[in-house]
Design a protein around this motif. Structure first.
Motif, short mmCIF file in Angstrom:
data_model
loop_
_atom_site.label_atom_id
_atom_site.label_comp_id
_atom_site.label_asym_id
_atom_site.label_seq_id
_atom_site.Cartn_x
_atom_site.Cartn_y
_atom_site.Cartn_z
N GLY A 217 -4.78 59.59 49.84
CA GLY A 217 -4.73 60.65 50.85
C GLY A 217 -5.92 61.58 50.77
O GLY A 217 -6.47 61.97 51.78
N GLY A 218 -6.32 61.93 49.55
CA GLY A 218 -7.52 62.73 49.37
C GLY A 218 -7.32 64.22 49.63
O GLY A 218 -6.33 64.65 50.20
N ARG A 219 -8.27 65.00 49.18
CA ARG A 219 -8.23 66.45 49.33
C ARG A 219 -9.61 66.94 49.76
O ARG A 219 -10.63 66.44 49.29
CB ARG A 219 -7.88 67.11 48.00
N LEU A 220 -9.64 67.94 50.64
CA LEU A 220 -10.90 68.64 50.88
C LEU A 220 -11.34 69.31 49.59
O LEU A 220 -12.50 69.23 49.20
CB LEU A 220 -10.73 69.68 51.98
N LEU A 221 -10.42 69.98 48.95
CA LEU A 221 -10.68 70.51 47.61
C LEU A 221 -9.35 70.71 46.91
O LEU A 221 -8.30 70.85 47.55
CB LEU A 221 -11.50 71.79 47.64
N THR A 222 -9.40 70.70 45.60
CA THR A 222 -8.20 70.88 44.77
C THR A 222 -8.54 71.78 43.61
O THR A 222 -9.52 71.55 42.89
CB THR A 222 -7.70 69.53 44.22
N LEU A 223 -7.74 72.82 43.42
CA LEU A 223 -7.87 73.70 42.26
C LEU A 223 -6.73 73.33 41.30
O LEU A 223 -5.56 73.42 41.65
CB LEU A 223 -7.77 75.17 42.68
N ASN A 224 -7.11 72.88 40.12
CA ASN A 224 -6.13 72.47 39.12
C ASN A 224 -6.18 73.40 37.92
O ASN A 224 -7.27 73.73 37.44
CB ASN A 224 -6.44 71.05 38.62
N VAL A 225 -5.03 73.81 37.46
CA VAL A 225 -4.92 74.50 36.18
C VAL A 225 -4.09 73.58 35.29
O VAL A 225 -3.01 73.15 35.69
CB VAL A 225 -4.26 75.87 36.31
N MET A 226 -4.63 73.30 34.10
CA MET A 226 -4.09 72.23 33.29
C MET A 226 -4.18 70.96 34.14
O MET A 226 -5.23 70.62 34.63
CB MET A 226 -2.66 72.53 32.83
N SER A 227 -3.07 70.28 34.39
CA SER A 227 -3.11 69.08 35.23
C SER A 227 -2.28 69.26 36.49
O SER A 227 -1.89 68.28 37.13
CB SER A 227 -2.62 67.86 34.45
N ILE A 228 -2.00 70.51 36.85
CA ILE A 228 -1.17 70.81 38.02
C ILE A 228 -2.05 71.37 39.13
O ILE A 228 -2.90 72.23 38.90
CB ILE A 228 -0.07 71.84 37.67
N GLU A 229 -1.84 70.89 40.35
CA GLU A 229 -2.52 71.45 41.51
C GLU A 229 -1.90 72.80 41.84
O GLU A 229 -0.74 72.87 42.25
CB GLU A 229 -2.37 70.53 42.72
N VAL A 230 -2.64 73.87 41.67
CA VAL A 230 -2.10 75.19 42.03
C VAL A 230 -2.51 75.58 43.44
O VAL A 230 -1.89 76.45 44.06
CB VAL A 230 -2.56 76.27 41.02
N MET A 231 -3.57 74.95 43.96
CA MET A 231 -3.98 75.15 45.35
C MET A 231 -4.74 73.91 45.79
O MET A 231 -5.55 73.37 45.04
CB MET A 231 -4.89 76.36 45.49
N PHE A 232 -4.45 73.41 46.99
CA PHE A 232 -5.21 72.28 47.49
C PHE A 232 -5.18 72.25 49.01
O PHE A 232 -4.31 72.85 49.65
CB PHE A 232 -4.70 70.95 46.91
#
Length: 364
Positions: A217-232
């Motif tokens: 599916g892909g992401r324009l951008l992904t912000l990860n903390v640890m291994s969790i997407e907190v914003m994408f």
């Protein structure tokens, strides 16, 4: 179900008070030492674990030669559930940890227990007292640190800004038409990064940002903390092109918060910050979204470009900071570290001072 019942078996734990025991070898037959155990502590907390030999494992806890350095001298009782092979200990342990969490029990577990208060490797990078200040909102991001980071030499061009989507018009109504979707996405990223404790110094260690990671599916951008997407921001075609059956749909940002942050509909009407957010910004809000195996989160889905304004509310911004802090205490960056884009982070840093000034003006 009472505290001694195992959630996925008809058997029950057997509980042994330990006042008079320094060893538990006399409690268990040699061929019945594989299973799930629960330690009860004097302070009312618990530890759920698995063992192929519970006697040996208990001794490790007593003496500190396990996943905690200090010996546990305050164990008051042990519960044990024998599990014969070939049943999986991992599955039962995971289920039992989740059951204790659902009952509001305090666990000393670190694994599978986001939000624990046990010693963490983060304590070396950010002192515990400083973490506590971040958690209650007594620390603010250092503008100078972001300005210095923004001035570092540009890195490899970001996939986001060099993609075919870079020049797409920002679709949010009344927005500045001179800004592209990609540029506005970086503003959202900057707002999120500004909430991460000690963000600049922990970049690439506890958090990462990636654009176009090669995931389904892909992401324009992904912000990860640890291994969790907190914003994408998903890059699904309909969210970029902006039309579904002739109806315009703006590209969206997903923002995660700790479980229970987003109020239920009736509660929201009595909660001024969330009443405004859910009415004016939210395309969709999911309360107690359980898509992440490690933890449950609440998810707010909003149009790209709304995050700086949503986070101008202290209550909302602090909730996001707490999620980031819980995850940072759990472990360092994992899954997406190989895709981290230092240049995308640098571009976001350029906008953080502007966003922080805006938040300050909103509080006056």
């Amino acid at each position: 179900m009472d505290d001694t019942s195992a959630s996925n078996t008809s058997h029950e734990y057997v509980r042994y008070p330990l006042d008079q025991f320094t060893s538990i070898s006399s409690l268990f037959n040699a061929d019945e030492r594989r299973g799930i155990y629960v330690l009860e502590f004097a302070d009312g907390s618990y530890y759920v674990g698995q063992a192929k030999n519970v006697v040996r494992r208990f001794a490790q806890h007593r003496h500190g030669h396990t996943n905690h350095d200090a010996p546990w001298k305050d164990i008051e009782a042990i519960r044990f559930l024998p599990v014969a092979e070939p049943k999986s200990l991992d599955e039962i342990e995971r289920s039992e940890i989740a059951r204790f969490q659902s009952q509001g029990k305090t666990l000393r577990n670190k694994a599978m227990n986001v939000g624990h208060h046990e010693p963490s490797q983060l304590d070396v990078n950010i002192p515990v007292a400083e973490q506590e200040h971040w958690a209650v909102g007594n620390l603010s991001p250092d503008i100078n640190t972001f300005q210095t980071a923004a001035a570092r030499n540009p890195g490899q061009a970001t996939k986001l800004l060099s993609s075919k989507y870079a020049g797409n018009k920002w679709l949010i109504e009344d927005g500045p038409e001179s800004l592209s979707l990609a540029e506005v996405a970086v503003y959202d990223l900057a707002a999120a990064i500004a909430c991460i404790p000690d963000a600049v110094n922990q970049e690439g260690i506890y958090w990462t940002v990636s654009d176009y990671p090669s995931t389904s599916g892909g992401r324009l951008l992904t912000l990860n903390v640890m291994s969790i997407e907190v914003m994408f921001m998903p890059r699904h075609a309909y969210e970029i092109v902006g039309e579904v059956d002739g109806n315009k749909e703006p590209p969206v940002t997903f923002i995660n918060f700790p479980q229970g942050t987003i109020p239920l509909a009736k509660e929201a009407t009595r909660n001024p910050p969330w009443k405004t957010i859910l009415k004016e910004f939210a395309i969709h809000a999911i309360r107690n979204n359980s898509n992440y195996g490690l933890m449950q989160v609440d998810t707010l889905i909003t149009g790209v470009g709304a995050l700086p304004e949503i986070f101008s509310t202290n209550e909302v911004r602090l909730a996001f900071t707490r999620l980031c802090l819980m995850l940072m205490r759990q472990n360092k960056a994992g899954l997406f570290r190989r895709w981290h884009s230092p240049e995308l982070a640098r571009l976001a840093y350029e906008h953080v001072p502007e966003i922080l000034d805006y938040w300050d003006s909103e509080q006056k």
